[in-house]
Design an enzyme around this catalytic site. Sequence first.
Site, short mmCIF file in Angstrom:
data_model
loop_
_atom_site.label_atom_id
_atom_site.label_comp_id
_atom_site.label_asym_id
_atom_site.label_seq_id
_atom_site.Cartn_x
_atom_site.Cartn_y
_atom_site.Cartn_z
N TYR A 109 62.97 59.12 43.36
CA TYR A 109 63.70 60.14 43.53
C TYR A 109 63.08 61.26 42.66
CZ TYR A 109 68.07 57.66 45.40
OH TYR A 109 68.92 56.89 46.05
N LYS A 136 59.83 45.12 46.12
CA LYS A 136 59.40 45.09 47.32
C LYS A 136 57.95 44.78 47.37
CE LYS A 136 60.39 45.24 51.94
NZ LYS A 136 61.03 43.96 52.42
N ASP A 184 65.46 43.58 49.82
CA ASP A 184 66.32 43.12 51.11
C ASP A 184 67.20 41.80 51.07
OD1 ASP A 184 63.77 42.16 51.02
OD2 ASP A 184 63.31 42.56 53.09
N ASP A 229 70.39 52.41 42.61
CA ASP A 229 71.41 53.33 43.58
C ASP A 229 72.06 52.39 44.32
OD1 ASP A 229 72.98 55.44 43.84
OD2 ASP A 229 71.26 56.33 44.91
N ASP A 272 75.84 50.69 44.17
CA ASP A 272 77.09 50.76 44.96
C ASP A 272 77.52 49.53 45.48
OD1 ASP A 272 77.18 53.34 44.02
OD2 ASP A 272 77.55 54.25 46.10
#
Length: 367
Positions: free
Chosen positions: A143, A200, A232, A256, A260
């Site tokens: 980000y 990852k 994942d 993020d 959620d």
Amino acid sequence: MKTYKICLLPGDGIGPEIMAQACKVLDALARRFDIGFEYDKQLIGGCAIDATGQPLPEASLEAARHSDAVLLGAVGGPKWDSTDPNQPRPEQGLLRIRKELGLYANLRPVTVFDALAAASPLKPEIIEGVDLMIVRELTGGLYFGMRERFYDEDGSGPDGAKGQRAYDTLEYREYEIERIARHAFETAEKRRGRLHSVDKANVLETSRMWREIVHDIASDYPSVELFDMLVDNTAMQLVHNPGQFDVIVTENTFGDILSDEASMLSGSLGMLASASLGDGVALYEPSHGSAPDIAGLGIANPLAQILSVEMMLRYSLDEAQAADAIHQAVAAVLAEGWRTGDIADADTPADHRVGTDQMGDLIVERL
Ligand code: NAD
């Protein structure tokens, strides 16, 4: 007696209503434990724009800097929605205070209270006892990396076709990973001693560096068991077997998305607290917004705000006993069947449906 200075930023919408309950809870704790609280109430968000033209007036920032912790309600509402980029916006106040206080770690706990297991979209046997914490890196990663979008005159498309190109970059410096990892290890030390570092690393170079750094510092926290997990797989495991997690630490974007996803495990926005920490004063707030649709009706669930107070006591003030007392009081009130509208269901009897103020009073009675 120890007295703590708390900067209160109630904000907009339901913010002041739920903040009033948080203060009642703090006052009750002060009566029960040998601690005191001094409040410095300031403006942020839409109400600050109305009063001063600024979403975060200097006085609010100064009060925050000189406090032991900041407790925030929520900001925003239709009154201040504008498509004019020159108009100040309530959420600019939030972004600025996070930046000014250097808050690089976002902690989002997901606790499923047994009494609310039926509110989760997952089966009760999967959700029972879930109590996890996501530690998300907040000021670096994808980000905040370099990004650009441009028209590619060189024609790098098929058969030399021209067209648009865009890129975002994921970059981390060693110190950024080390400081968030240390926060996560320390959080795990205060909890059940299990830490999943999520990355990852099979694809990304930043992830391989992340993993190395996390493993390098692990020896400083011998009581914490460290696990690596690919992002994942983590997304899958959060719905398959969420009970395996205690603390999860991860990159900004991964965090993020995963936080959620995890927030839905509990089934209600009105129950989720959060903390943003740096190296100095930290900020505590509910995960939900200002809920303008129910503002002023006295029906908002104050528990996310009250559970933010629990986090503040635990992480900024080191008052674990008082924090535990809040948690137990919330669990007890829920177990007795008391519900605000957002967490009530068809089985909730009419005399156990309560408003914001009554829910606050019930928690205070238990304390
Ligand atoms: P929201 O979280 O405010 O509300 C979403 C839905 O959940 C609404 O139906 C609301 O009534 C309900 N809800 C939220 N909190 C509740 C509670 N404690 N008790 C009962 N019901 C609750 O999200 P939104 O509607 O997308 O945004 C409303 C405003 O809040 C916008 O201006 C947005 O920018 C702002 N916002 C602020 C923050 C923050 O201050 N950190 C976060 C998200 C959104």
